[in-house]
Design a protein around this motif. Structure first.
Motif, short mmCIF file in Angstrom:
data_model
loop_
_atom_site.label_atom_id
_atom_site.label_comp_id
_atom_site.label_asym_id
_atom_site.label_seq_id
_atom_site.Cartn_x
_atom_site.Cartn_y
_atom_site.Cartn_z
N PHE A 45 0.83 -1.21 0.00
CA PHE A 45 0.00 0.00 0.00
C PHE A 45 0.86 1.25 0.00
CE2 PHE A 45 -3.85 2.31 0.91
CZ PHE A 45 -3.50 3.34 1.76
N GLN A 48 -3.96 6.26 -0.22
CA GLN A 48 -5.35 6.25 -0.67
C GLN A 48 -5.85 7.68 -0.77
OE1 GLN A 48 -8.98 5.31 1.89
NE2 GLN A 48 -8.77 3.38 0.75
N ARG A 55 -5.89 10.23 2.26
CA ARG A 55 -6.56 9.87 3.51
C ARG A 55 -5.68 8.96 4.37
NH1 ARG A 55 -12.67 7.67 3.55
NH2 ARG A 55 -11.82 5.99 2.31
N GLN A 56 -4.88 8.13 3.72
CA GLN A 56 -4.03 7.23 4.47
C GLN A 56 -2.79 6.95 3.63
OE1 GLN A 56 -6.22 4.31 6.47
NE2 GLN A 56 -4.47 3.53 7.61
N GLY A 58 0.99 4.58 3.32
CA GLY A 58 1.83 3.47 3.74
C GLY A 58 3.26 3.95 3.99
N GLY A 97 -14.15 3.80 0.26
CA GLY A 97 -12.92 3.31 0.86
C GLY A 97 -13.04 2.87 2.30
N GLY A 98 -14.17 2.37 2.69
CA GLY A 98 -14.35 1.91 4.06
C GLY A 98 -13.59 0.63 4.32
#
Lengths: 114, 111
Positions: A45, A48, A55-56, A58, A97-98
């Protein structure tokens, strides 16, 4: 109903150069995740994007950056390319994207750094 | 490091035989997903397991989620050449949107 599309399919660059990869999500999806897959490894990853924001993220250095556009498409930028950046770069889309969403992957961009 | 570990890394199977691949985590998972990647292709979603002890079947494929939600397995019966590929398990952390993939099990089928 178009699936996830990525461009280009293949790319050859030299060390130190910069590259931009592009992704259009599946119709109706609003979230894009980027993965790096080295040969013989599982996808790793990168980050995102949702609502045009990262949002996030890696464990990738700041040389890896991205962007999401109002039409939900996304770009992955890699600066100062290293030999170790050679890999298949996969884009995956989902809805919102949950943490129970399945991902739809594109065919990927095969990046070779010489 | 990876959140989920898969074994074996490689699986050579005689056509017609059964085999099982395993996915293990040190932490409790909210759910687990399985993907298949054909040689030269991209990962394709197979299934998601959510409940403790859940078992789901897709034709010759049986997926199971452990009672403690820390492990999962994929069992394929009567292996066919179409089963060739790499099977990945993937999981979300409880409070995140990052889907983490295992290293995969590469399946080769001997006719």
């Amino acid at each position: 109903d178009a699936g996830v599309t990525q461009s280009p399919t293949h790319l050859i660059k030299t060390r130190g150069q910069q590259v931009t990869l592009r992704c259009s999500p599946k119709s109706g999806h609003d979230t894009v995740s980027w993965y790096q897959q080295a040969l013989g490894q599982g996808p790793q990853f990168i980050f995102q994007y949702y609502e045009e924001e990262e949002r996030q993220r890696g464990n990738f250095p700041d040389r890896f950056s991205g962007h999401q556009f109002p039409n939900y498409s996304s770009e992955l930028n890699v600066n100062a390319l290293l030999l170790g950046d050679s890999a298949l770069y996969l884009c995956a889309s989902s809805l919102r994207g949950g943490n129970n969403e399945k991902l739809f992957f594109g065919s990927g961009t095969q990046l070779s750094v010489l | 490091g990876q959140q989920v570990m898969q074994i074996p890394q490689y699986q050579h199977v005689q056509e017609g035989e059964d085999f099982t691949t395993y996915c293990n985590s040190s932490t409790t998972l909210s759910n687990i997903q399985w993907y298949k990647q054909r040689p030269g292709g991209h990962p394709v979603f197979l299934i998601q397991l959510v409940k403790s002890g859940e078992v789901k079947k897709q034709k010759r494929l049986t997926f199971q989620f452990g009672e403690a939600k820390k492990n999962s397995s994929l069992h394929i019966t009567a292996t066919q050449t179409t089963d060739v590929g790499t099977y990945f398990c993937a999981a979300y952390k409880a409070a995140g949107n990052k889907l983490t993939f295992g290293g995969g099990t590469r399946v080769l089928v001997k006719p």
